[in-house]
Write a protein that holds these residues in place. Structure first.
Motif, mmCIF file in Angstrom:
data_model
loop_
_atom_site.group_PDB
_atom_site.id
_atom_site.type_symbol
_atom_site.label_atom_id
_atom_site.label_comp_id
_atom_site.label_asym_id
_atom_site.label_seq_id
_atom_site.Cartn_x
_atom_site.Cartn_y
_atom_site.Cartn_z
ATOM 1 N N ILE A 66 0.822 -1.212 0.000
ATOM 2 C CA ILE A 66 0.000 0.000 0.000
ATOM 3 C C ILE A 66 0.858 1.265 0.000
ATOM 4 O O ILE A 66 0.573 2.216 -0.713
ATOM 5 N N GLU A 67 1.904 1.287 0.827
ATOM 6 C CA GLU A 67 2.781 2.445 0.921
ATOM 7 C C GLU A 67 4.229 1.994 0.902
ATOM 8 O O GLU A 67 4.558 0.951 1.470
ATOM 9 N N PRO A 68 5.088 2.784 0.277
ATOM 10 C CA PRO A 68 6.505 2.436 0.322
ATOM 11 C C PRO A 68 6.992 2.429 1.767
ATOM 12 O O PRO A 68 6.484 3.160 2.624
ATOM 13 N N LYS B 62 6.489 0.430 4.077
ATOM 14 C CA LYS B 62 5.543 -0.182 5.016
ATOM 15 C C LYS B 62 5.396 -1.651 4.638
ATOM 16 O O LYS B 62 5.554 -2.019 3.482
#
Length: 83
Positions: free
Chosen positions: A38-40, A42
């Motif tokens: 979903i997010e870099p 993470k």
């Protein structure tokens, strides 16, 4: 319009084509598991769910799904062969 004239309404008399028959392989009960970033920087997330796909009139399928992934819900699909 004179008294003897009839109104001709268009009717759809489609015969299933190869593309429609292909959709039928999707009919059934399915489960899925997907991993998404979903997010870099993470950790990735795992999403699971299920979907039931039913045929509709030989030309369409209707897919209803539940789960933790965006896009869960109701979808319909049809094949549109090139004419």
């Amino acid at each position: 319009m004179s008294q003897g004239e009839k109104i001709h309404e268009p009717t759809m008399q489609a015969e299933p084509q190869q593309e429609h028959l292909w959709l039928q392989q999707l009919v059934g009960d399915w489960t899925y598991e997907a991993e998404a970033l979903i997010e870099p920087d993470k950790p990735s997330e795992t999403c699971t769910g299920s979907e039931t796909v039913r045929p509709v009139g030989g030309l369409w399928i209707l897919a209803e799904g539940t789960g933790g992934m965006p896009g869960g819900g109701r979808r319909d699909h049809a094949a549109y062969p090139r004419l």
